[in-house]
Scaffold this motif. Structure first.
Motif, PDB file in Angstrom:
ATOM      1  N   SER A  41      -6.691   6.111  -4.415  1.00  0.00           N
ATOM      2  CA  SER A  41      -6.643   5.394  -3.372  1.00  0.00           C
ATOM      3  C   SER A  41      -8.013   4.641  -3.161  1.00  0.00           C
ATOM      4  O   SER A  41      -7.951   3.267  -3.047  1.00  0.00           O
ATOM      5  CB  SER A  41      -6.631   6.145  -2.008  1.00  0.00           C
ATOM      6  OG  SER A  41      -6.670   5.401  -0.703  1.00  0.00           O
ATOM      7  N   LYS A  42      -8.978   5.150  -3.671  1.00  0.00           N
ATOM      8  CA  LYS A  42     -10.308   4.793  -3.552  1.00  0.00           C
ATOM      9  C   LYS A  42     -10.348   3.594  -4.578  1.00  0.00           C
ATOM     10  O   LYS A  42     -10.951   2.540  -4.394  1.00  0.00           O
ATOM     11  CB  LYS A  42     -11.495   5.683  -3.763  1.00  0.00           C
ATOM     12  CG  LYS A  42     -11.811   6.512  -2.754  1.00  0.00           C
ATOM     13  CD  LYS A  42     -12.815   7.598  -3.040  1.00  0.00           C
ATOM     14  CE  LYS A  42     -13.280   8.127  -1.750  1.00  0.00           C
ATOM     15  NZ  LYS A  42     -12.418   9.025  -1.009  1.00  0.00           N
ATOM     16  N   ARG A  48      -2.317  -0.022  -4.228  1.00  0.00           N
ATOM     17  CA  ARG A  48      -2.231   1.370  -3.880  1.00  0.00           C
ATOM     18  C   ARG A  48      -0.845   1.956  -4.148  1.00  0.00           C
ATOM     19  O   ARG A  48      -0.810   3.076  -4.666  1.00  0.00           O
ATOM     20  CB  ARG A  48      -2.797   1.352  -2.550  1.00  0.00           C
ATOM     21  CG  ARG A  48      -2.924   3.064  -2.360  1.00  0.00           C
ATOM     22  CD  ARG A  48      -3.779   3.533  -1.069  1.00  0.00           C
ATOM     23  NE  ARG A  48      -3.087   2.985   0.140  1.00  0.00           N
ATOM     24  CZ  ARG A  48      -3.576   3.232   1.153  1.00  0.00           C
ATOM     25  NH1 ARG A  48      -4.742   4.056   1.548  1.00  0.00           N
ATOM     26  NH2 ARG A  48      -2.928   2.855   2.146  1.00  0.00           N
ATOM     27  N   GLU A  79       0.870  -1.295  -0.063  1.00  0.00           N
ATOM     28  CA  GLU A  79       0.109  -0.140  -0.170  1.00  0.00           C
ATOM     29  C   GLU A  79       0.885   1.285   0.131  1.00  0.00           C
ATOM     30  O   GLU A  79       0.495   2.507  -0.120  1.00  0.00           O
ATOM     31  CB  GLU A  79      -0.818  -0.109   1.371  1.00  0.00           C
ATOM     32  CG  GLU A  79      -2.093  -1.303   1.268  1.00  0.00           C
ATOM     33  CD  GLU A  79      -2.810  -1.036   0.215  1.00  0.00           C
ATOM     34  OE1 GLU A  79      -2.645  -1.294  -1.130  1.00  0.00           O
ATOM     35  OE2 GLU A  79      -4.037  -0.831   0.444  1.00  0.00           O
ATOM     36  N   ASP A 102     -13.116  -6.433  -1.793  1.00  0.00           N
ATOM     37  CA  ASP A 102     -11.892  -7.046  -2.652  1.00  0.00           C
ATOM     38  C   ASP A 102     -10.704  -7.486  -1.604  1.00  0.00           C
ATOM     39  O   ASP A 102     -10.548  -6.958  -0.596  1.00  0.00           O
ATOM     40  CB  ASP A 102     -11.285  -5.903  -3.481  1.00  0.00           C
ATOM     41  CG  ASP A 102     -10.276  -6.625  -4.606  1.00  0.00           C
ATOM     42  OD1 ASP A 102     -10.087  -7.878  -4.796  1.00  0.00           O
ATOM     43  OD2 ASP A 102      -9.574  -5.792  -5.249  1.00  0.00           O
ATOM     44  N   TYR A 122      -4.638  -7.996   1.960  1.00  0.00           N
ATOM     45  CA  TYR A 122      -5.020  -6.288   1.784  1.00  0.00           C
ATOM     46  C   TYR A 122      -6.512  -6.409   1.070  1.00  0.00           C
ATOM     47  O   TYR A 122      -6.855  -7.262   0.223  1.00  0.00           O
ATOM     48  CB  TYR A 122      -4.081  -6.011   0.333  1.00  0.00           C
ATOM     49  CG  TYR A 122      -2.607  -5.838   0.656  1.00  0.00           C
ATOM     50  CD1 TYR A 122      -1.964  -4.821   1.419  1.00  0.00           C
ATOM     51  CD2 TYR A 122      -1.750  -7.196   0.610  1.00  0.00           C
ATOM     52  CE1 TYR A 122      -0.650  -4.694   1.943  1.00  0.00           C
ATOM     53  CE2 TYR A 122      -0.472  -6.871   0.764  1.00  0.00           C
ATOM     54  CZ  TYR A 122       0.099  -5.687   1.514  1.00  0.00           C
ATOM     55  OH  TYR A 122       1.431  -5.790   1.670  1.00  0.00           O
ATOM     56  N   ALA A 153      -7.134  -3.918  -4.283  1.00  0.00           N
ATOM     57  CA  ALA A 153      -6.792  -4.237  -2.971  1.00  0.00           C
ATOM     58  C   ALA A 153      -5.097  -4.672  -3.292  1.00  0.00           C
ATOM     59  O   ALA A 153      -4.784  -5.317  -4.254  1.00  0.00           O
ATOM     60  CB  ALA A 153      -7.315  -5.428  -2.427  1.00  0.00           C
ATOM     61  N   LYS A 211     -10.083  -4.160   0.329  1.00  0.00           N
ATOM     62  CA  LYS A 211     -10.762  -2.877   0.106  1.00  0.00           C
ATOM     63  C   LYS A 211     -12.393  -2.982   0.700  1.00  0.00           C
ATOM     64  O   LYS A 211     -12.883  -4.145   0.437  1.00  0.00           O
ATOM     65  CB  LYS A 211     -10.934  -2.585  -1.568  1.00  0.00           C
ATOM     66  CG  LYS A 211      -9.736  -2.442  -2.169  1.00  0.00           C
ATOM     67  CD  LYS A 211      -9.039  -1.153  -2.074  1.00  0.00           C
ATOM     68  CE  LYS A 211      -9.672  -0.095  -2.655  1.00  0.00           C
ATOM     69  NZ  LYS A 211      -8.867   1.088  -2.819  1.00  0.00           N
ATOM     70  N   MET A 256      -4.729  -3.103   5.577  1.00  0.00           N
ATOM     71  CA  MET A 256      -3.943  -4.392   5.744  1.00  0.00           C
ATOM     72  C   MET A 256      -4.209  -5.308   6.951  1.00  0.00           C
ATOM     73  O   MET A 256      -4.132  -4.515   7.965  1.00  0.00           O
ATOM     74  CB  MET A 256      -2.489  -3.910   5.466  1.00  0.00           C
ATOM     75  CG  MET A 256      -1.645  -5.217   5.183  1.00  0.00           C
ATOM     76  SD  MET A 256       0.165  -4.749   5.459  1.00  0.00           S
ATOM     77  CE  MET A 256       0.332  -4.468   7.290  1.00  0.00           C
ATOM     78  N   ASN A 270     -12.235   1.908   1.286  1.00  0.00           N
ATOM     79  CA  ASN A 270     -10.853   2.231   2.071  1.00  0.00           C
ATOM     80  C   ASN A 270     -10.087   0.869   1.974  1.00  0.00           C
ATOM     81  O   ASN A 270     -10.617  -0.106   1.848  1.00  0.00           O
ATOM     82  CB  ASN A 270     -11.104   2.541   3.661  1.00  0.00           C
ATOM     83  CG  ASN A 270     -11.884   4.046   3.649  1.00  0.00           C
ATOM     84  OD1 ASN A 270     -13.231   3.921   3.848  1.00  0.00           O
ATOM     85  ND2 ASN A 270     -11.306   4.890   3.692  1.00  0.00           N
ATOM     86  N   SER A 271      -8.674   1.343   1.901  1.00  0.00           N
ATOM     87  CA  SER A 271      -7.810   0.173   1.924  1.00  0.00           C
ATOM     88  C   SER A 271      -7.263  -0.164   3.283  1.00  0.00           C
ATOM     89  O   SER A 271      -6.997   0.635   3.906  1.00  0.00           O
ATOM     90  CB  SER A 271      -6.588   0.610   1.141  1.00  0.00           C
ATOM     91  OG  SER A 271      -6.999   0.636  -0.266  1.00  0.00           O
TER      92      SER A 271
END
Length: 455
Positions: free
Chosen positions: A328-329, A336, A196, A424, A435, A333, A437, A398, A395-396
């Motif tokens: 970012s959006k 980024r 990310e 995701d 990772y 996954a 989403k 981890m 949002n991402s």
């Protein structure tokens, strides 16, 4: 910004990294509002070569941004940041000692060769926990915006007193301070390959084939193309057409930047809260084009130029703040870091090509030719953006797998994908990380916690 929840070490690391980033960007940005007028005093200077000097840093930044991030994985974050700052200092001193435009161009190229933005982002990921990482990245993002605003005011003031050489020596001094901050930075206990925050070469093709991300790359290229083109002529117009002496330029930038920043904040809030990012983005591109046209028709009016620059910076500030958020959006996954690497490269290419080509166009066809070039670029951007889908509001995050019972990546991926709010999933066994989403409004955090993940 609410920094509660961050440890002392996380706050210290984030503040140091944001300050290092800001000092470096301040040095790069301070040249923008002054080089077009003070650069004419250099031997061999022409509008085309001044434009090249303004954007020269972008060429080396674009070429070295991703390699520097990859070298930091092997050599360590601190050594690469130190090397980058030393290159920046050398470029600043070279430009400060210049008598001709060619030496300034070389100095600007050397400044850009210290391409440490991706390394700083990676170090921020190393020194913060996942749940606090967004705050660290936000601090760095805010520092860039503040550096730009401060540079537009300080650049004319410093150059009026000490000349171009004094300005470049000041940028070198700021980087020396940044070097001192590197020494007090905590050294990461463990350096992780964080997808990310890092570019993964194998994902670049996937990112480039993503139509939505490609539109954003085109957008940031166009945005910085037009920004650099504007600074090839705006200082000249203020002095030669509007009759505003160069030592007064600072207040024009101060007024327009402060009020444009205040004016664009409601649109950021509305865009996020009402999920109207696409519509506001299209409107901002139109406003930017209108501002460019107004600059052409208001060349001899200080009031008209202030209004034009207000509109220009209002649109620019919103787009500059929102485009990285959209990347970012939209980024898949685990991609980024790669998406941001390609995005940043596009940004620096836009700055480099925009400044150099704008200088040549201005020298050849004057203000009308430059206006038509900028408006054409913005029209093409608007056409590319109008077919863009409304971005997903995801949002991402981890998840650390080191404390989770061993299970096959496929089973783990299926388990996580079944959690409400997860859109995701990418599981990377060798990194012991997953990772995701997620839609934070719908995310079932209790389900994730039940599987042993802290969210």
């Amino acid at each position: 910004m609410n920094l509660s929840g961050m440890t002392h070490h996380e706050r210290k690391a984030s503040l140091c990294l944001a300050s290092i980033f800001a000092m470096r960007m301040l040095g790069l940005f301070m040249v923008l509002p002054v080089l077009a007028i003070y650069g004419t005093e250099l031997i061999g200077a022409t509008p085309a070569l001044i434009g090249l000097a303004i954007g020269a840093y972008g060429f080396t930044q674009a070429c070295l941004q991703i390699p520097f991030g990859m070298w930091s994985d092997r050599l360590g974050r601190k050594p690469v940041i130190i090397i980058g700052l030393l290159l920046f200092i050398a470029g600043s001193v070279l430009a400060a000692m210049a008598n001709d435009i060619y030496q300034v161009i070389l100095g600007r190229c050397l400044q850009g060769a210290g391409a440490i933005a991706s390394t700083i982002m990676a170090m921020a990921a190393d020194l913060t926990r996942e749940e606090q990482r967004t705050k660290a990245m936000a601090m760095i993002g805010i520092s860039i915006g503040l550096a730009f605003c401060l540079a537009m005011v300080l650049g004319p003031l410093v150059t009026d007193i000490y000349g171009l050489s004094g300005l470049f020596y000041l940028t070198a001094a700021l980087s020396v301070v940044a070097l001192a901050l590197v020494w007090i930075l905590p050294t990461p206990v463990e350096q992780k390959r964080h997808r990310e925050a890092n570019t993964v070469l194998g994902q670049i093709g996937q990112v480039l084939r993503n139509g939505s991300l490609l539109r954003l790359d085109i957008g940031v290229f166009a945005l910085h193309f037009v920004l650099m083109g504007a600074f090839v002529v705006v200082p000249v117009i203020l002095e030669e057409q509007a009759g505003l002496s160069r030592h007064q330029h600072w207040w024009v930038y101060l007024i327009t930047l402060v009020f444009s920043f205040i004016a664009m904040v409601p649109f950021i809030i509305v865009g996020e809260a009402k999920r109207k990012m696409k519509e506001i983005k299209l409107g901002a591109i139109v406003l930017l084009a209108v501002a460019v046209i107004l600059l052409y028709f208001n060349q001899q009016s200080v009031t008209g130029l202030v209004v034009s620059l207000f509109a220009f910076f209002m649109a620019f500030n919103w787009l500059e703040a929102s485009l990285p958020s959209l990347v970012s959006k939209i980024a898949p996954a685990g991609s980024r870091g790669t998406a941001m690497g390609v995005f940043s490269t596009s940004q620096f290419l836009g700055a480099a090509i925009g400044a150099s080509s704008s200088g040549w166009v201005y020298q050849t066809w004057g203000m009308l030719g430059l206006t038509l070039l900028a408006v054409s670029i913005l029209v093409l951007w608007w056409v590319a953006s109008v077919t863009m889908q409304q971005p997903p509001y995801l949002n991402s995050i981890m998840l650390d797998l080191t404390q989770v019972d061993q299970v096959s990546p496929v089973d783990l991926s299926n388990t996580l994908a079944a959690v409400r709010g997860v859109e995701d999933v990418v599981v990377i066994p060798e990194e012991q990380a997953a990772y995701l989403k997620v839609d934070k409004k719908a995310l079932d955090t209790q389900a994730l916690q039940a599987y042993g993940f802290g969210v």
